[in-house]
Enzyme design. Structure first.
Site, PDB file in Angstrom:
ATOM      1  N   ASP A   1       0.568  -1.226  -0.299  1.00 60.13           N
ATOM      2  CA  ASP A   1      -0.109   0.205  -0.078  1.00 60.13           C
ATOM      3  C   ASP A   1       0.713   1.056   0.516  1.00 60.13           C
ATOM      4  O   ASP A   1       1.697   1.317   0.350  1.00 60.13           O
ATOM      5  CB  ASP A   1      -0.794   0.268   1.121  1.00 60.13           C
ATOM      6  CG  ASP A   1      -2.075   0.673   1.134  1.00 60.13           C
ATOM      7  OD1 ASP A   1      -2.173   1.420   0.262  1.00 60.13           O
ATOM      8  OD2 ASP A   1      -2.892   1.391   1.958  1.00 60.13           O
TER       9      ASP A   1
ATOM     10  N   ASN B   1     -10.172  -2.818  -6.231  1.00 61.62           N
ATOM     11  CA  ASN B   1      -9.885  -1.655  -7.052  1.00 61.62           C
ATOM     12  C   ASN B   1     -10.285  -1.583  -8.749  1.00 61.62           C
ATOM     13  O   ASN B   1      -9.999  -0.352  -8.527  1.00 61.62           O
ATOM     14  CB  ASN B   1      -8.700  -2.452  -7.341  1.00 61.62           C
ATOM     15  CG  ASN B   1      -7.959  -2.220  -6.187  1.00 61.62           C
ATOM     16  OD1 ASN B   1      -6.753  -3.033  -5.545  1.00 61.62           O
ATOM     17  ND2 ASN B   1      -8.016  -1.493  -5.544  1.00 61.62           N
TER      18      ASN B   1
HETATM   19  C1  FPP Z   1      -2.396   0.301  -3.260  1.00 60.88           C
HETATM   20  O1  FPP Z   1      -1.462   1.541  -3.942  1.00 60.88           O
HETATM   21  C2  FPP Z   1      -1.483  -0.261  -4.929  1.00 60.88           C
HETATM   22  C3  FPP Z   1      -2.092  -1.204  -5.097  1.00 60.88           C
HETATM   23  C4  FPP Z   1      -3.812  -1.539  -5.401  1.00 60.88           C
HETATM   24  C5  FPP Z   1      -1.617  -1.880  -6.582  1.00 60.88           C
HETATM   25  C6  FPP Z   1      -0.207  -2.210  -5.944  1.00 60.88           C
HETATM   26  C7  FPP Z   1       0.219  -3.499  -7.277  1.00 60.88           C
HETATM   27  C8  FPP Z   1       1.811  -3.216  -7.037  1.00 60.88           C
HETATM   28  C9  FPP Z   1       2.294  -2.909  -6.204  1.00 60.88           C
HETATM   29  C10 FPP Z   1       1.968  -3.140  -8.778  1.00 60.88           C
HETATM   30  C11 FPP Z   1       1.349  -4.829  -9.400  1.00 60.88           C
HETATM   31  C12 FPP Z   1       2.733  -5.533  -9.867  1.00 60.88           C
HETATM   32  C13 FPP Z   1       2.689  -6.570 -10.800  1.00 60.88           C
HETATM   33  C14 FPP Z   1       3.384  -7.281 -10.787  1.00 60.88           C
HETATM   34  C15 FPP Z   1       1.135  -7.421 -10.448  1.00 60.88           C
HETATM   35  P1  FPP Z   1      -2.170   2.976  -4.107  1.00 60.88           P
HETATM   36  O2  FPP Z   1      -2.567   2.254  -5.236  1.00 60.88           O
HETATM   37  O3  FPP Z   1      -3.630   2.314  -2.515  1.00 60.88           O
HETATM   38  O4  FPP Z   1      -1.611   4.436  -2.735  1.00 60.88           O
HETATM   39  P2  FPP Z   1      -2.833   4.911  -2.203  1.00 60.88           P
HETATM   40  O5  FPP Z   1      -3.064   4.615  -0.930  1.00 60.88           O
HETATM   41  O6  FPP Z   1      -1.368   5.554  -1.150  1.00 60.88           O
HETATM   42  O7  FPP Z   1      -3.541   5.820  -3.003  1.00 60.88           O
END
Ligand code: FPP
Length: 257
Positions: A37, A85
């Site tokens: 996250d 998501n």
């Molecule tokens: C949460 O951070 C992250 C996600 C929803 C996506 C996670 C995905 C990756 C790290 C890359 C995936 C790669 C592969 C190869 C499958 P957020 O966007 O919710 O962050 P925030 O809470 O700061 O907005």
């Protein structure tokens, strides 16, 4: 006292000395699950679009996969995309759906060389064709590897998984294959999308959020939790090892004494 507690930083239980950070190679958690996250906040802090955080997050995955495999972790589960998501803006969802291909394009040969087996936990049907093909190819190409399992939770949600499990068990009972008295914890576990995988021993969540977000609600029943304020794109092998060191200091009682 209360003030002290509410002010407590999430990072580690208490700061560990360098000596305490030494890992016991005989007590490496078999299954480590990570809620990655903070990508969006990482990007925002730098005045970049959110997707820049996801791209950086993908690069972190490369390092953590390698370190886990070398340390002898049996299963590394990464929560890459939840069933919730899809609510994000379409360009962000489209970008996230391209990441598995981008990751596998450069990493699949290395994963094969490292004897890693790729697995997907989640509903594949709703994934775009290009994402699905890329991940299914990786699963196929690494099927016979018997090293670490790299398990991507992709379009995964624990409640959705439970609904599917209940339907599956109900139909087995209805068809007479099993009776209602046969339904046990094992029956439920094997109807879940993580069938065949041991439950996580350690859950890591980055970015300071202290919640499960519909992640492995059944499977995490006895896991140790480790939360850190570090945003996922800033997460390093050093933080990963610190989580493992804290895990090794915990006493797991499984409800016993
Ligand atoms: C949460 O951070 C992250 C996600 C929803 C996506 C996670 C995905 C990756 C790290 C890359 C995936 C790669 C592969 C190869 C499958 P957020 O966007 O919710 O962050 P925030 O809470 O700061 O907005």
């Amino acid at each position: 006292m209360l003030k002290k507690w509410t002010n407590r930083k999430t990072e580690t239980d208490y700061p560990l000395s360098e000596e305490q950070k030494e890992l016991d190679p005989h007590n490496i958690p078999n299954h480590v699950a990570i809620i990655m996250d903070g990508n969006g906040r990482w990007a925002k802090k730098r005045g970049l679009p959110r997707v820049a955080g996801h791209r950086e997050g993908m690069n972190v995955i490369k390092k953590i996969v390698k370190r886990s495999s070398r340390l002898g972790v049996g299963v590394l589960t990464l929560y890459a995309f939840s069933t919730e998501n899809w609510k994000r803006p379409k360009p962000e969802v489209d970008f996230l759906m391209r990441l598995p291909e981008r990751f596998l394009k450069s990493e699949l040969p290395k994963l094969i060389e490292e004897n890693v087996q790729v697995r997907i936990t989640g509903s594949r049907e709703a994934l775009p064709g290009h994402t699905r093909e890329a991940v299914e190819q990786a699963v196929e190409d690494t099927r016979n590897n018997d090293g670490m399992v790299l398990n991507f939770a992709l379009n995964y949600g624990s409640r959705n998984e439970m609904v599917q499990a209940i339907r599956q068990i109900y139909s087995r009972v209805e068809s007479g294959e099993i009776t209602i008295d046969d339904v046990s914890e094992e029956t439920v576990a094997s109807a879940l999308m993580t069938e065949g995988l041991d439950d996580p021993d350690l859950l890591i969540r980055t970015s300071g959020e202290i919640r499960l977000s519909n992640f492995m609600l059944w499977q995490l029943a006895y896991a140790e939790f480790w939360f850190t304020d570090v945003l996922w794109p800033d997460f390093t092998e050093h933080h990963f090892e610190e989580a493992l060191a804290v895990y090794q200091k915990r006493t797991r009682r499984y409800g016993g004494v």
